[in-house]
Scaffold this motif. Structure first.
Motif, mmCIF file in Angstrom:
data_model
loop_
_atom_site.group_PDB
_atom_site.id
_atom_site.type_symbol
_atom_site.label_atom_id
_atom_site.label_comp_id
_atom_site.label_asym_id
_atom_site.label_seq_id
_atom_site.Cartn_x
_atom_site.Cartn_y
_atom_site.Cartn_z
ATOM 1 N N ILE A 1 3.490 110.666 54.032
ATOM 2 C CA ILE A 1 4.765 110.133 54.521
ATOM 3 C C ILE A 1 4.863 110.290 56.032
ATOM 4 O O ILE A 1 5.245 109.350 56.743
ATOM 5 C CB ILE A 1 5.952 110.820 53.816
ATOM 6 C CG1 ILE A 1 6.018 110.365 52.358
ATOM 7 C CG2 ILE A 1 7.262 110.535 54.539
ATOM 8 C CD1 ILE A 1 6.964 111.172 51.500
ATOM 9 N N ARG A 2 4.501 111.476 56.532
ATOM 10 C CA ARG A 2 4.541 111.709 57.980
ATOM 11 C C ARG A 2 3.600 110.748 58.718
ATOM 12 O O ARG A 2 3.930 110.236 59.782
ATOM 13 C CB ARG A 2 4.206 113.162 58.309
ATOM 14 C CG ARG A 2 5.289 114.112 57.858
ATOM 15 C CD ARG A 2 4.901 115.556 58.191
ATOM 16 N NE ARG A 2 5.819 116.483 57.580
ATOM 17 C CZ ARG A 2 6.965 116.859 58.111
ATOM 18 N NH1 ARG A 2 7.342 116.373 59.265
ATOM 19 N NH2 ARG A 2 7.746 117.716 57.490
ATOM 20 N N GLU B 1 6.331 103.878 63.650
ATOM 21 C CA GLU B 1 6.909 104.084 64.981
ATOM 22 C C GLU B 1 5.999 103.520 66.074
ATOM 23 O O GLU B 1 6.471 102.945 67.048
ATOM 24 C CB GLU B 1 7.183 105.566 65.215
ATOM 25 C CG GLU B 1 8.367 106.071 64.407
ATOM 26 C CD GLU B 1 8.605 107.566 64.528
ATOM 27 O OE1 GLU B 1 7.672 108.305 64.947
ATOM 28 O OE2 GLU B 1 9.719 107.999 64.186
ATOM 29 N N ASP C 1 3.644 114.699 51.429
ATOM 30 C CA ASP C 1 4.350 114.949 52.685
ATOM 31 C C ASP C 1 3.513 114.488 53.880
ATOM 32 O O ASP C 1 4.016 113.832 54.794
ATOM 33 C CB ASP C 1 4.689 116.440 52.807
ATOM 34 C CG ASP C 1 5.520 116.738 54.036
ATOM 35 O OD1 ASP C 1 6.605 116.136 54.175
ATOM 36 O OD2 ASP C 1 5.080 117.570 54.848
ATOM 37 N N ILE D 1 5.184 107.242 58.766
ATOM 38 C CA ILE D 1 6.268 107.183 59.754
ATOM 39 C C ILE D 1 5.689 107.028 61.157
ATOM 40 O O ILE D 1 6.162 106.211 61.952
ATOM 41 C CB ILE D 1 7.169 108.430 59.652
ATOM 42 C CG1 ILE D 1 7.980 108.381 58.358
ATOM 43 C CG2 ILE D 1 8.085 108.549 60.869
ATOM 44 C CD1 ILE D 1 8.719 109.670 58.033
ATOM 45 N N GLU E 1 11.656 100.354 63.065
ATOM 46 C CA GLU E 1 12.712 101.348 62.935
ATOM 47 C C GLU E 1 12.557 102.052 61.600
ATOM 48 O O GLU E 1 12.418 101.423 60.555
ATOM 49 C CB GLU E 1 14.079 100.693 62.995
ATOM 50 C CG GLU E 1 15.243 101.662 62.944
ATOM 51 C CD GLU E 1 16.594 100.969 63.020
ATOM 52 O OE1 GLU E 1 17.587 101.635 62.678
ATOM 53 O OE2 GLU E 1 16.632 99.786 63.365
ATOM 54 N N VAL E 2 12.548 103.373 61.640
ATOM 55 C CA VAL E 2 12.386 104.178 60.428
ATOM 56 C C VAL E 2 13.739 104.752 60.070
ATOM 57 O O VAL E 2 14.365 105.440 60.854
ATOM 58 C CB VAL E 2 11.352 105.317 60.641
ATOM 59 C CG1 VAL E 2 11.220 106.145 59.374
ATOM 60 C CG2 VAL E 2 10.013 104.748 61.072
ATOM 61 N N LYS E 3 14.190 104.441 58.869
ATOM 62 C CA LYS E 3 15.487 104.937 58.396
ATOM 63 C C LYS E 3 15.259 105.978 57.316
ATOM 64 O O LYS E 3 14.357 105.858 56.506
ATOM 65 C CB LYS E 3 16.325 103.798 57.813
ATOM 66 C CG LYS E 3 16.668 102.730 58.845
ATOM 67 C CD LYS E 3 17.486 101.621 58.201
ATOM 68 C CE LYS E 3 17.763 100.533 59.211
ATOM 69 N NZ LYS E 3 18.512 99.428 58.610
ATOM 70 N N SER E 4 16.093 106.981 57.279
ATOM 71 C CA SER E 4 15.941 108.015 56.249
ATOM 72 C C SER E 4 16.939 107.825 55.136
ATOM 73 O O SER E 4 17.878 107.123 55.191
ATOM 74 C CB SER E 4 16.104 109.394 56.856
ATOM 75 O OG SER E 4 17.339 109.510 57.509
#
Length: 53
Positions: A37-38, A45, A34, A41, A50-53
């Motif tokens: 991943i954060r 950014e 986790d 991201i 662009e970060v897509k979920s």
């Protein structure tokens, strides 16, 4: 990973302060994933991606 306990694990009961510190400090695999991943991201950014979920 090898199925064999490290020397520290065998002697951990003789090191109560170390044992307590490790229990309070070490993160689980899920917590590490986790956090990674954060971090990823945030880097994307900052680069304007662009970060897509």
């Amino acid at each position: 990973m090898t199925g064999l306990k490290a020397l520290l694990e065998h002697k951990l009961d003789k090191l109560p302060l170390t044992k307590t510190y490790l229990q309070e400090t070490v993160e689980s695999v899920e917590m590490f994933q986790d956090r990674r991943i954060r971090w990823s991201i945030a880097v994307l950014e900052q680069q304007g991606e662009e970060v897509k979920s």
